[in-house]
Design a protein around this motif. Sequence first.
Motif, PDB file in Angstrom:
ATOM      1  N   VAL A   1     -19.364 -41.246  70.950  1.00 47.58           N
ATOM      2  CA  VAL A   1     -18.494 -41.340  72.225  1.00 47.58           C
ATOM      3  C   VAL A   1     -19.111 -40.475  73.088  1.00 47.58           C
ATOM      4  CG1 VAL A   1     -16.323 -41.978  70.834  1.00 47.58           C
ATOM      5  CG2 VAL A   1     -17.004 -39.532  71.366  1.00 47.58           C
ATOM      6  N   ILE A   2     -18.581 -40.524  74.312  1.00 49.69           N
ATOM      7  CA  ILE A   2     -18.855 -39.647  75.584  1.00 49.69           C
ATOM      8  C   ILE A   2     -17.855 -38.579  75.532  1.00 49.69           C
ATOM      9  CG2 ILE A   2     -19.671 -39.485  77.835  1.00 49.69           C
ATOM     10  CD1 ILE A   2     -21.726 -40.855  76.327  1.00 49.69           C
ATOM     11  N   ASN A   3     -18.060 -37.328  75.648  1.00 53.51           N
ATOM     12  CA  ASN A   3     -17.106 -36.241  75.766  1.00 53.51           C
ATOM     13  C   ASN A   3     -16.898 -36.085  77.201  1.00 53.51           C
ATOM     14  OD1 ASN A   3     -19.038 -34.693  76.615  1.00 53.51           O
ATOM     15  ND2 ASN A   3     -18.785 -33.207  75.094  1.00 53.51           N
ATOM     16  N   HIS A   4     -15.946 -35.287  77.484  1.00 49.68           N
ATOM     17  CA  HIS A   4     -15.624 -34.926  78.667  1.00 49.68           C
ATOM     18  C   HIS A   4     -16.610 -34.199  79.695  1.00 49.68           C
ATOM     19  CE1 HIS A   4     -14.896 -31.229  76.582  1.00 49.68           C
ATOM     20  NE2 HIS A   4     -15.154 -30.520  77.509  1.00 49.68           N
ATOM     21  N   ASN A   5     -18.021 -33.608  79.096  1.00 53.97           N
ATOM     22  CA  ASN A   5     -19.002 -33.319  79.671  1.00 53.97           C
ATOM     23  C   ASN A   5     -19.853 -34.598  80.037  1.00 53.97           C
ATOM     24  OD1 ASN A   5     -17.972 -30.565  80.181  1.00 53.97           O
ATOM     25  ND2 ASN A   5     -18.917 -30.178  78.213  1.00 53.97           N
ATOM     26  N   ASN A   6     -19.520 -35.559  79.609  1.00 52.54           N
ATOM     27  CA  ASN A   6     -20.714 -36.979  79.583  1.00 52.54           C
ATOM     28  C   ASN A   6     -21.739 -36.565  78.742  1.00 52.54           C
ATOM     29  OD1 ASN A   6     -19.157 -38.437  81.571  1.00 52.54           O
ATOM     30  ND2 ASN A   6     -19.859 -37.261  83.175  1.00 52.54           N
ATOM     31  N   ASP A   7     -21.427 -35.625  77.630  1.00 53.41           N
ATOM     32  CA  ASP A   7     -22.579 -35.859  76.644  1.00 53.41           C
ATOM     33  C   ASP A   7     -22.207 -36.530  75.420  1.00 53.41           C
ATOM     34  OD1 ASP A   7     -24.187 -33.987  77.697  1.00 53.41           O
ATOM     35  OD2 ASP A   7     -22.917 -32.192  77.361  1.00 53.41           O
ATOM     36  N   LEU A   8     -23.100 -37.057  74.583  1.00 54.17           N
ATOM     37  CA  LEU A   8     -22.733 -37.703  73.463  1.00 54.17           C
ATOM     38  C   LEU A   8     -22.062 -36.990  72.380  1.00 54.17           C
ATOM     39  CD1 LEU A   8     -25.214 -39.982  71.148  1.00 54.17           C
ATOM     40  CD2 LEU A   8     -24.448 -37.948  70.264  1.00 54.17           C
ATOM     41  N   ASN A   9     -21.294 -37.664  71.502  1.00 55.46           N
ATOM     42  CA  ASN A   9     -20.490 -36.865  70.509  1.00 55.46           C
ATOM     43  C   ASN A   9     -20.260 -37.983  69.430  1.00 55.46           C
ATOM     44  OD1 ASN A   9     -19.739 -34.664  68.795  1.00 55.46           O
ATOM     45  ND2 ASN A   9     -18.321 -33.714  70.501  1.00 55.46           N
ATOM     46  N   ILE A  10     -19.891 -37.437  68.108  1.00 54.97           N
ATOM     47  CA  ILE A  10     -19.802 -38.487  67.018  1.00 54.97           C
ATOM     48  C   ILE A  10     -18.337 -38.324  66.429  1.00 54.97           C
ATOM     49  CG2 ILE A  10     -20.671 -38.796  64.975  1.00 54.97           C
ATOM     50  CD1 ILE A  10     -23.268 -37.447  65.645  1.00 54.97           C
ATOM     51  N   THR A  11     -17.610 -39.529  66.251  1.00 58.75           N
ATOM     52  CA  THR A  11     -16.642 -39.554  65.437  1.00 58.75           C
ATOM     53  C   THR A  11     -16.941 -39.742  63.856  1.00 58.75           C
ATOM     54  OG1 THR A  11     -16.398 -41.909  65.440  1.00 58.75           O
ATOM     55  CG2 THR A  11     -15.436 -40.670  67.752  1.00 58.75           C
ATOM     56  N   LYS A  12     -15.844 -39.297  63.306  1.00 52.19           N
ATOM     57  CA  LYS A  12     -15.584 -39.879  61.839  1.00 52.19           C
ATOM     58  C   LYS A  12     -14.350 -39.724  61.278  1.00 52.19           C
ATOM     59  CE  LYS A  12     -17.736 -38.171  57.586  1.00 52.19           C
ATOM     60  NZ  LYS A  12     -18.701 -37.184  56.644  1.00 52.19           N
TER      61      LYS A  12
ATOM     62  N   LYS B   1     -11.418 -40.601  67.870  1.00 50.16           N
ATOM     63  CA  LYS B   1     -12.169 -40.814  69.302  1.00 50.16           C
ATOM     64  C   LYS B   1     -11.643 -39.609  70.136  1.00 50.16           C
ATOM     65  CE  LYS B   1     -12.606 -44.084  73.168  1.00 50.16           C
ATOM     66  NZ  LYS B   1     -11.739 -43.683  74.137  1.00 50.16           N
ATOM     67  N   LYS B   2     -10.227 -39.565  70.009  1.00 50.26           N
ATOM     68  CA  LYS B   2      -9.761 -38.229  70.887  1.00 50.26           C
ATOM     69  C   LYS B   2     -10.243 -37.316  70.568  1.00 50.26           C
ATOM     70  CE  LYS B   2      -5.212 -36.770  72.320  1.00 50.26           C
ATOM     71  NZ  LYS B   2      -3.613 -36.939  72.074  1.00 50.26           N
ATOM     72  N   ILE B   3     -10.550 -36.791  69.381  1.00 50.46           N
ATOM     73  CA  ILE B   3     -10.939 -35.356  68.998  1.00 50.46           C
ATOM     74  C   ILE B   3     -12.292 -35.129  69.328  1.00 50.46           C
ATOM     75  CG2 ILE B   3     -11.668 -34.087  66.767  1.00 50.46           C
ATOM     76  CD1 ILE B   3      -9.171 -35.261  65.234  1.00 50.46           C
ATOM     77  N   ALA B   4     -13.083 -36.092  69.086  1.00 48.67           N
ATOM     78  CA  ALA B   4     -14.594 -36.316  69.374  1.00 48.67           C
ATOM     79  C   ALA B   4     -14.982 -36.040  71.100  1.00 48.67           C
ATOM     80  CB  ALA B   4     -15.236 -37.402  68.826  1.00 48.67           C
ATOM     81  N   GLU B   5     -13.910 -36.819  71.899  1.00 46.07           N
ATOM     82  CA  GLU B   5     -14.041 -36.669  73.105  1.00 46.07           C
ATOM     83  C   GLU B   5     -13.655 -35.085  73.834  1.00 46.07           C
ATOM     84  OE1 GLU B   5     -13.044 -41.191  74.624  1.00 46.07           O
ATOM     85  OE2 GLU B   5     -11.226 -39.956  74.491  1.00 46.07           O
ATOM     86  N   ALA B   6     -12.938 -34.757  73.036  1.00 44.98           N
ATOM     87  CA  ALA B   6     -12.442 -33.392  73.556  1.00 44.98           C
ATOM     88  C   ALA B   6     -13.305 -32.051  73.296  1.00 44.98           C
ATOM     89  CB  ALA B   6     -10.962 -33.087  73.205  1.00 44.98           C
ATOM     90  N   ARG B   7     -14.353 -32.501  72.445  1.00 41.87           N
ATOM     91  CA  ARG B   7     -15.219 -31.299  71.892  1.00 41.87           C
ATOM     92  C   ARG B   7     -16.412 -31.226  72.697  1.00 41.87           C
ATOM     93  NH1 ARG B   7     -15.425 -30.514  65.695  1.00 41.87           N
ATOM     94  NH2 ARG B   7     -17.310 -29.490  66.056  1.00 41.87           N
ATOM     95  N   THR B   8     -16.434 -29.895  73.084  1.00 41.33           N
ATOM     96  CA  THR B   8     -18.100 -29.604  73.839  1.00 41.33           C
ATOM     97  C   THR B   8     -19.190 -29.391  72.669  1.00 41.33           C
ATOM     98  OG1 THR B   8     -16.631 -28.206  75.232  1.00 41.33           O
ATOM     99  CG2 THR B   8     -18.905 -27.931  75.253  1.00 41.33           C
TER     100      THR B   8
END
Length: 214
Positions: free
Chosen positions: A83-94, A112-119
């Motif tokens: 997913v893309i987080n709030h900084n527009n960086d890649l993150n990973i859901t599981k 998805k909500k958790i991964a998007e919120a993580r820096t």
Amino acid sequence: MHNFEKRRDRYELFASFEKPLVNLSFELPMPDFRPYCKANGLPPFHFFLFCVLNAIKGIDNFMYRVLDGEVIKLDDFAASYTVINHNNDLNITKFEMSDDLPTFIARSLAAKKIAEARTELANMGPLMTPLEQKQNVHITCMPWFKLTSVEHPIYRHADYDIPSLAWGRFGDAQADGMMMVPFSVQAHHGFVDGYHVHLLAQSIAARARDLMGQ
């Protein structure tokens, strides 16, 4: 593992290669599930992800891994995607897999909500056992464009045994109720041939049709 033993010689051949991967990109014919999702309040990406991951589970060749130098067959794997987080960086859901669509989508949206919120990058690999690291399928989606090919980052080609799947923007609705999804499958050629990718494509579309009652 009986099915694997019938192709052990193929595995041993490709396992000796520096890069034993097969990577196919193609247009995947799918029933256009977007109207069905809209009518039932379902997010189309997560509906499609459900079909993809559960189709993989049904084909032995996508469930083989190498652990401690021996081929094993997984019973299950964790659901995961980028997913893309709030900084527009890649993150990973599981999250935990499910063969029940509402349960799967609820878990997927929560992850998805958790991964998007993580820096910070959600990299759980160092905390996992070697077996848990193998219980995975790599999924990414690039909905901004029509995907024609992809090359995935790989730590060591010779040791790579986890399937990687990607897709791009869903195609336009067609008059016959179908659409095309630009799709890519990468897997260890010792386990997976083009025929098995064909089986996977058929299974994904069939699962969508079954869910839609077609």
